[in-house]
Write an enzyme that holds these catalytic residues in place. Sequence first.
Site, PDB file in Angstrom:
ATOM      1  N   HIS A 178       0.861  -1.179   0.000  1.00  0.00           N
ATOM      2  CA  HIS A 178       0.000   0.000   0.000  1.00  0.00           C
ATOM      3  C   HIS A 178       0.900   1.232   0.000  1.00  0.00           C
ATOM      4  O   HIS A 178       1.206   1.797   1.056  1.00  0.00           O
ATOM      5  CB  HIS A 178      -0.906  -0.007   1.228  1.00  0.00           C
ATOM      6  CG  HIS A 178      -1.941   1.077   1.240  1.00  0.00           C
ATOM      7  ND1 HIS A 178      -3.160   0.934   1.857  1.00  0.00           N
ATOM      8  CD2 HIS A 178      -1.943   2.332   0.728  1.00  0.00           C
ATOM      9  CE1 HIS A 178      -3.857   2.044   1.720  1.00  0.00           C
ATOM     10  NE2 HIS A 178      -3.125   2.907   1.045  1.00  0.00           N
ATOM     11  N   GLU A 219      -2.616  -1.782  -3.289  1.00  0.00           N
ATOM     12  CA  GLU A 219      -3.811  -1.122  -2.794  1.00  0.00           C
ATOM     13  C   GLU A 219      -3.513   0.340  -2.491  1.00  0.00           C
ATOM     14  O   GLU A 219      -2.376   0.708  -2.205  1.00  0.00           O
ATOM     15  CB  GLU A 219      -4.359  -1.829  -1.554  1.00  0.00           C
ATOM     16  CG  GLU A 219      -3.417  -1.845  -0.366  1.00  0.00           C
ATOM     17  CD  GLU A 219      -4.001  -2.588   0.825  1.00  0.00           C
ATOM     18  OE1 GLU A 219      -4.831  -3.499   0.626  1.00  0.00           O
ATOM     19  OE2 GLU A 219      -3.618  -2.255   1.954  1.00  0.00           O
ATOM     20  N   HIS A 268      -8.314  -6.826   7.206  1.00  0.00           N
ATOM     21  CA  HIS A 268      -8.201  -5.864   8.306  1.00  0.00           C
ATOM     22  C   HIS A 268      -8.485  -6.551   9.638  1.00  0.00           C
ATOM     23  O   HIS A 268      -9.601  -6.958   9.925  1.00  0.00           O
ATOM     24  CB  HIS A 268      -9.130  -4.651   8.149  1.00  0.00           C
ATOM     25  CG  HIS A 268      -8.599  -3.457   8.909  1.00  0.00           C
ATOM     26  ND1 HIS A 268      -7.826  -2.475   8.314  1.00  0.00           N
ATOM     27  CD2 HIS A 268      -8.679  -3.117  10.203  1.00  0.00           C
ATOM     28  CE1 HIS A 268      -7.484  -1.577   9.210  1.00  0.00           C
ATOM     29  NE2 HIS A 268      -7.982  -1.940  10.373  1.00  0.00           N
TER      30      HIS A 268
END
Length: 247
Positions: free
Chosen positions: A43, A70, A190
Amino acid sequence: MTRLSVNINKVATLRNARGENVPDVVRFAIDCERFGAQGITVHPRPDERHIRRDDVFALKEVIDTEFNIEGYPSPEFLQLVETVRPAQCTLVPDAPDVLTSSAGWDVTANFEFITDVCSRLRDAGIRPSVFVAAEPTQIEAAARAGAARVELYTKPYADNYGRNRELAILPFEKAAAVARDAGLGLNAGHDLNMRNLGFFAERIPWLDEVSIGHAIISDALYLGIETTIRRYLDCLRGQQQSTNTNQ
């Protein structure tokens, strides 16, 4: 079996603390694959506080499994992704200064924007995935916007797992069914860890991929990364672990 993608952002955070190349992010990604991970996730944020742009290019050259990038689809981010062409790009609604992803997209409110981004990614041969809460309306909107997959934001599941895992999983089972009926692939991520991952994957057996970073790197401090990856793979295979560092 559900695929395990290891998010290596935290490894880059540790490296950046000293301004050198220890630990080596690229070497770590290669080793994760060698130990059984079926994907690598990064990310890259605008401030490059962990993964840097040059990391993304270097990783593309060595990753043999699936590369997932991401991030928030800013012009700069999309230019990077279209240049690197990973297998998958996961769109998240993060502001540049947030510590970590804390919510899914309001796809209905950003429908034209997400539709345009998904179209750009598809044209580049990249699978578009949209990060969403376990809300049927948002999942259906993501399908209409041209997403190939959705990634379910699983923090509410993780937060409630210890109190009542049956209630915790219920909205995610419903959301997963909506995604399947809409023709979408399904990812999740997550706060998934060795304690709660097996039950999640057992109850949603058509789950394509989980992306896990913080918990894996934290567990690896005690167990080593090879043992940690194997234990997470065991969770996805439905095997019970006798040792669990997250309990």
